[in-house]
Design a protein around this motif. Structure first.
Motif, PDB file in Angstrom:
ATOM      1  N   ASN A   1       0.810  -1.218   0.000  1.00  0.00           N
ATOM      2  CA  ASN A   1       0.000   0.000   0.000  1.00  0.00           C
ATOM      3  C   ASN A   1       0.845   1.271   0.000  1.00  0.00           C
ATOM      4  OD1 ASN A   1      -2.522  -1.322  -0.032  1.00  0.00           O
ATOM      5  ND2 ASN A   1      -2.449  -1.636   2.178  1.00  0.00           N
ATOM      6  N   ASP A   2       2.162   1.111  -0.180  1.00  0.00           N
ATOM      7  CA  ASP A   2       3.086   2.240  -0.328  1.00  0.00           C
ATOM      8  C   ASP A   2       3.171   3.089   0.940  1.00  0.00           C
ATOM      9  OD1 ASP A   2       4.994   3.347  -1.993  1.00  0.00           O
ATOM     10  OD2 ASP A   2       3.654   4.903  -2.760  1.00  0.00           O
ATOM     11  N   ARG A   3       2.997   2.435   2.098  1.00  0.00           N
ATOM     12  CA  ARG A   3       3.029   3.160   3.364  1.00  0.00           C
ATOM     13  C   ARG A   3       4.342   2.989   4.115  1.00  0.00           C
ATOM     14  NH1 ARG A   3       0.346   7.191   4.288  1.00  0.00           N
ATOM     15  NH2 ARG A   3      -0.132   6.728   6.480  1.00  0.00           N
ATOM     16  N   HIS A   4       5.087   1.927   3.786  1.00  0.00           N
ATOM     17  CA  HIS A   4       6.324   1.676   4.520  1.00  0.00           C
ATOM     18  C   HIS A   4       7.397   1.050   3.642  1.00  0.00           C
ATOM     19  CE1 HIS A   4       5.206   2.771   8.594  1.00  0.00           C
ATOM     20  NE2 HIS A   4       4.053   2.159   8.436  1.00  0.00           N
ATOM     21  N   TRP A   5       8.649   1.266   4.063  1.00  0.00           N
ATOM     22  CA  TRP A   5       9.803   0.628   3.462  1.00  0.00           C
ATOM     23  C   TRP A   5      10.032  -0.722   4.137  1.00  0.00           C
ATOM     24  CZ3 TRP A   5      11.286   3.546  -0.544  1.00  0.00           C
ATOM     25  CH2 TRP A   5      11.113   4.935  -0.472  1.00  0.00           C
ATOM     26  N   LEU A   6      10.850  -1.568   3.510  1.00  0.00           N
ATOM     27  CA  LEU A   6      11.180  -2.857   4.092  1.00  0.00           C
ATOM     28  C   LEU A   6      11.826  -2.692   5.466  1.00  0.00           C
ATOM     29  CD1 LEU A   6      11.502  -5.941   4.002  1.00  0.00           C
ATOM     30  CD2 LEU A   6      13.651  -5.595   2.743  1.00  0.00           C
ATOM     31  N   THR A   7      12.697  -1.694   5.625  1.00  0.00           N
ATOM     32  CA  THR A   7      13.357  -1.466   6.913  1.00  0.00           C
ATOM     33  C   THR A   7      12.351  -1.087   7.999  1.00  0.00           C
ATOM     34  OG1 THR A   7      13.881   0.732   6.012  1.00  0.00           O
ATOM     35  CG2 THR A   7      15.661  -0.877   6.070  1.00  0.00           C
ATOM     36  N   ASP A   8      11.302  -0.355   7.635  1.00  0.00           N
ATOM     37  CA  ASP A   8      10.247  -0.009   8.600  1.00  0.00           C
ATOM     38  C   ASP A   8       9.542  -1.266   9.090  1.00  0.00           C
ATOM     39  OD1 ASP A   8      10.850   2.600   7.838  1.00  0.00           O
ATOM     40  OD2 ASP A   8       9.153   2.739   6.464  1.00  0.00           O
ATOM     41  N   VAL A   9       9.249  -2.147   8.142  1.00  0.00           N
ATOM     42  CA  VAL A   9       8.531  -3.383   8.454  1.00  0.00           C
ATOM     43  C   VAL A   9       9.397  -4.317   9.302  1.00  0.00           C
ATOM     44  CG1 VAL A   9       7.583  -5.494   7.432  1.00  0.00           C
ATOM     45  CG2 VAL A   9       7.007  -3.269   6.456  1.00  0.00           C
ATOM     46  N   ALA A  10      10.677  -4.438   8.935  1.00  0.00           N
ATOM     47  CA  ALA A  10      11.583  -5.305   9.692  1.00  0.00           C
ATOM     48  C   ALA A  10      11.717  -4.831  11.133  1.00  0.00           C
ATOM     49  CB  ALA A  10      12.957  -5.343   9.020  1.00  0.00           C
ATOM     50  N   ALA A  11      11.940  -3.531  11.314  1.00  0.00           N
ATOM     51  CA  ALA A  11      12.082  -2.988  12.661  1.00  0.00           C
ATOM     52  C   ALA A  11      10.786  -3.136  13.448  1.00  0.00           C
ATOM     53  CB  ALA A  11      12.492  -1.519  12.595  1.00  0.00           C
ATOM     54  N   GLY A  12       9.652  -2.895  12.804  1.00  0.00           N
ATOM     55  CA  GLY A  12       8.367  -3.046  13.472  1.00  0.00           C
ATOM     56  C   GLY A  12       8.145  -4.475  13.942  1.00  0.00           C
ATOM     57  N   ALA A  13       8.502  -5.435  13.090  1.00  0.00           N
ATOM     58  CA  ALA A  13       8.353  -6.845  13.462  1.00  0.00           C
ATOM     59  C   ALA A  13       9.212  -7.171  14.679  1.00  0.00           C
ATOM     60  CB  ALA A  13       8.749  -7.734  12.278  1.00  0.00           C
TER      61      ALA A  13
END
Length: 249
Positions: A188-200
């Motif tokens: 949905n173009d809301r986050h980068w892969l690094t955002d998702v990795a850190a969030g996880a």
């Protein structure tokens, strides 16, 4: 090719994490989770990757490549991630309502979930306000880390901890939903892969910490409150999504 393998990469990482801890704890039926250094490996790796990626040029290039690859295959935005982020932890209460008992009673699991949410939410909000990373869609500078993904993985670890002794498949299903939530945040173009990795990583670690410190929290704040009951529910007010907590003493 990147987008086709991305979901499976995320799921493989978290599946490895669950499988590793399952082997370690399969004979332990104690009430609370004991501290284990190995349990930190996956969440610390994910958080570290995300933090390093904030300034690392090569990782930034990977972010851009993944975004371009995803954009090529977007037919329309799918907002399921606004709801799927809550599915793993909500499943714990649903399973209990169906008569499938987990590790803790409603009181203890609600205290643990509230503790995990406070740790996760506080960490995410502080990082969002201090990192100033632009979202892929250029809508705001609060991209890092992904709050949706953190919530989803916090719930997935919560589901796993509560029901791993009943069936490991409950935990794996929760992690599958969490991985899907992270994927759709990028789709949905809301986050980068690094955002998702850190969030996880933040989500997983927050829940682990909540279980580790639960005996102290319970002894300090709920020592003489054996009749405490509570529930945690997602909410939507027409504009914002969030989580509401209610406890009766």
């Amino acid at each position: 090719m990147i987008t086709k393998n991305l979901f499976f990469l995320l799921f493989f990482i978290v599946q490895h994490s669950v499988g590793q801890e399952f082997k370690t704890d399969s004979t332990a039926l104690n009430k609370h989770v004991d501290f284990k250094h190995k349990a930190l490996l996956v969440p610390v790796f994910l958080i570290g990757y995300g933090v390093i990626g904030v300034e690392n040029k090569q990782i930034k290039n990977i972010n851009s490549e993944i975004k371009e690859e995803i954009v090529e295959h977007i037919d329309g935005k799918i907002t399921i991630d606004d709801f799927s982020q809550y599915a793993p932890f909500a499943s714990v209460y649903t399973l209990n309502a169906m008569g499938i008992k987990g590790k803790n009673n409603i009181k203890d699991r609600t205290i643990i979930l509230a503790t995990a949410y406070l740790i996760m939410g506080g960490t995410v909000n502080i990082l969002k306000k201090t990192s100033n990373i632009m979202r892929p869609d250029n809508s705001s500078k609060n991209s890092f880390p992904s709050g949706h993904t953190a919530t989803a993985f916090m719930g997935a670890e919560f589901l796993y901890q509560e029901y791993k002794d009943v069936s490991i498949w409950y935990g794996l299903s929760g992690y599958a939903v969490a991985a899907g939530t992270g994927y759709f945040r990028m789709y949905n173009d809301r986050h980068w892969l690094t955002d998702v990795a850190a969030g996880a990583g933040i989500g997983i670690l927050s829940t682990k910490i909540a279980y580790w410190i639960h005996p102290l929290i319970k002894k300090t704040f709920f020592k003489n409150k054996e009749n405490t009951n509570g529930i945690v529910m997602p909410f939507y007010n027409g504009k914002e999504y969030g989580m509401a907590m209610s406890m009766a003493f």
